[in-house]
Enzyme design. Structure first.
Site, PDB file in Angstrom:
ATOM      1  N   ASP A 130       0.867  -1.326   0.083  1.00 40.94           N
ATOM      2  CA  ASP A 130      -0.026  -0.031  -0.001  1.00 40.94           C
ATOM      3  C   ASP A 130       0.884   1.436   0.049  1.00 40.94           C
ATOM      4  O   ASP A 130       1.836   1.367   0.507  1.00 40.94           O
ATOM      5  CB  ASP A 130      -0.873   0.085   1.141  1.00 40.94           C
ATOM      6  CG  ASP A 130      -1.764  -1.125   1.033  1.00 40.94           C
ATOM      7  OD1 ASP A 130      -2.304  -1.324  -0.026  1.00 40.94           O
ATOM      8  OD2 ASP A 130      -2.645  -1.380   2.297  1.00 40.94           O
ATOM      9  N   ARG A 178      -1.781  -0.940  -8.392  1.00 41.01           N
ATOM     10  CA  ARG A 178      -3.142  -0.402  -7.915  1.00 41.01           C
ATOM     11  C   ARG A 178      -3.301   1.313  -8.003  1.00 41.01           C
ATOM     12  O   ARG A 178      -2.347   1.696  -7.388  1.00 41.01           O
ATOM     13  CB  ARG A 178      -3.478  -0.569  -6.121  1.00 41.01           C
ATOM     14  CG  ARG A 178      -4.867  -0.080  -5.891  1.00 41.01           C
ATOM     15  CD  ARG A 178      -5.131  -0.264  -4.247  1.00 41.01           C
ATOM     16  NE  ARG A 178      -5.214  -1.943  -3.850  1.00 41.01           N
ATOM     17  CZ  ARG A 178      -4.759  -2.167  -2.694  1.00 41.01           C
ATOM     18  NH1 ARG A 178      -4.008  -1.263  -2.049  1.00 41.01           N
ATOM     19  NH2 ARG A 178      -5.052  -3.453  -2.423  1.00 41.01           N
ATOM     20  N   THR A 220     -11.757   2.062  -7.409  1.00 43.30           N
ATOM     21  CA  THR A 220     -12.533   3.235  -7.329  1.00 43.30           C
ATOM     22  C   THR A 220     -14.048   2.699  -7.083  1.00 43.30           C
ATOM     23  O   THR A 220     -14.384   1.731  -7.408  1.00 43.30           O
ATOM     24  CB  THR A 220     -12.458   3.873  -8.611  1.00 43.30           C
ATOM     25  OG1 THR A 220     -13.489   5.182  -8.648  1.00 43.30           O
ATOM     26  CG2 THR A 220     -13.082   3.154  -9.659  1.00 43.30           C
ATOM     27  N   HIS A 221     -14.962   3.557  -6.503  1.00 48.53           N
ATOM     28  CA  HIS A 221     -16.348   3.361  -6.264  1.00 48.53           C
ATOM     29  C   HIS A 221     -17.120   4.137  -7.070  1.00 48.53           C
ATOM     30  O   HIS A 221     -18.368   4.232  -7.107  1.00 48.53           O
ATOM     31  CB  HIS A 221     -16.527   3.600  -4.769  1.00 48.53           C
ATOM     32  CG  HIS A 221     -15.954   2.815  -3.882  1.00 48.53           C
ATOM     33  ND1 HIS A 221     -14.896   3.350  -3.170  1.00 48.53           N
ATOM     34  CD2 HIS A 221     -16.142   1.571  -3.401  1.00 48.53           C
ATOM     35  CE1 HIS A 221     -14.342   2.443  -2.291  1.00 48.53           C
ATOM     36  NE2 HIS A 221     -15.195   1.308  -2.536  1.00 48.53           N
ATOM     37  N   ARG A 282     -10.087   7.851   7.400  1.00 48.14           N
ATOM     38  CA  ARG A 282      -9.745   8.125   6.071  1.00 48.14           C
ATOM     39  C   ARG A 282     -10.606   7.793   4.997  1.00 48.14           C
ATOM     40  O   ARG A 282     -10.849   8.737   3.989  1.00 48.14           O
ATOM     41  CB  ARG A 282      -8.345   7.587   5.714  1.00 48.14           C
ATOM     42  CG  ARG A 282      -6.949   8.268   6.152  1.00 48.14           C
ATOM     43  CD  ARG A 282      -5.631   7.933   6.007  1.00 48.14           C
ATOM     44  NE  ARG A 282      -5.497   6.420   5.993  1.00 48.14           N
ATOM     45  CZ  ARG A 282      -5.014   5.827   7.151  1.00 48.14           C
ATOM     46  NH1 ARG A 282      -4.532   6.520   8.104  1.00 48.14           N
ATOM     47  NH2 ARG A 282      -4.324   4.675   7.383  1.00 48.14           N
TER      48      ARG A 282
END
Length: 301
Positions: A130, A178, A220-221, A282
């Site tokens: 990450d 990512r 992504t949403h 976050r």
């Protein structure tokens, strides 16, 4: 922006964090965190697999302060990978280098990552590093570059709100990345502050990475971005096995299943562990929709 900064402030506030366990579940945290144990995370992954969804799990935690804590986090990652293999779930591992000692000693962090990657390689699995805040960007990419000399089962994340994102994506050609907008409160010297500029730069790095033949994990949403990525892939003849979509556990579950039914790989990011507070704050800071989700969870209790 005030709302976003407020939640990012809370994410760093130890006073609130120490008391969060009392009201966290009421704010909806329980709906987006898959429990505290490896077993709970594996069960969540299994349930998602049954719906046609892949998974990645992340044991929440950041910024260890001594070698013993870094080694403990490393062993926990190894145990998590072993549990994935034993349970047979379609799932890989996400982690943060600050958990493994990046701020203590880069060589210690590299050694810990090699231990984890050796285990993942044995099980034919993948590990995602990450991306953290801007101060850790170069150290993270340096560790990744060193690891990529010996391992092909490791990738990272690039944040679209950073000015340098395009440059970093180009340097990482051939790497499984990512691609995310970014969730930290970075200054205007290094990051776009305008939502439209972030949106455009994010789409730009997605398309660049897909066009150069590298595997792209589009996190992504936003249904508009998802639609654009689908259309872009079709237009340029990019096969569905060259990219995937990713979303967070507990967010837009129906859309996740729709994407999977269309034949795209849809991977759900499953956070678990006791140190859920910073992660949850976050997520609230990222998008107004997430704040609405949390308030709805509070009122439903």
């Amino acid at each position: 922006m005030i709302t976003r900064n407020f939640f990012l402030f809370l994410a760093r506030n130890d006073f609130v964090k120490n008391r969060a366990s009392k009201w966290g579940p009421k704010l909806g945290a329980k709906s987006v965190i898959a429990g505290e144990t490896i077993e709970e995370a594996m069960e969540t992954a299994r349930q998602l697999n049954e719906k046609g969804l892949s998974a990645t799990v992340d044991h929440l935690g950041e910024f260890v302060y001594n070698k013993a804590e870094a080694l403990e986090a490393t062993h926990y990652c190894v145990r998590t990978l072993t549990a994935m293999e034993a349970s047979g779930v379609d799932c890989n591992l996400s982690l943060k280098l600050t958990q493994l000692g990046l701020d203590i000693d880069k060589e210690l962090c590299l050694s810990n990552m090699r231990t984890i990657l050796d285990t993942a390689k044995k099980y034919n699995n993948f590990v995602r590093i990450d991306m953290e805040d801007y101060s850790h960007l170069d150290p993270t990419l340096e560790v990744l570059q060193e690891l990529r000399k010996d391992y092909d089962n490791v990738g990272t994340a690039i944040q679209g709100y950073l000015f340098r994102a395009e440059q970093d994506v180009d340097k990482l050609k051939g790497t499984n990345i990512r691609l995310i907008k970014g969730a930290y409160n970075e200054p205007p010297e290094v990051a776009y502050q305008d939502a439209k500029e972030v949106y455009n730069n994010y789409l730009n790095i997605i398309k660049r990475h897909m066009l150069n033949g590298s595997y792209a994990a589009v996190a992504t949403h936003d249904h508009n971005i998802i639609a654009e990525v689908k259309a872009f892939a079709e237009k340029h003849g990019i096969a569905k096995d060259q990219f995937e979509f990713q979303m967070l556990y507990g967010f837009r579950s129906e859309l996740q299943e729709e994407i999977a039914k269309e034949g795209y790989k849809m991977r759900v990011y499953i956070p678990f562990g006791e140190d859920w507070y910073g992660y949850f704050m976050r997520r609230l800071a990222e998008r107004p929709q997430n704040i609405t989700f949390a308030v709805r969870g509070l009122l439903s209790k």
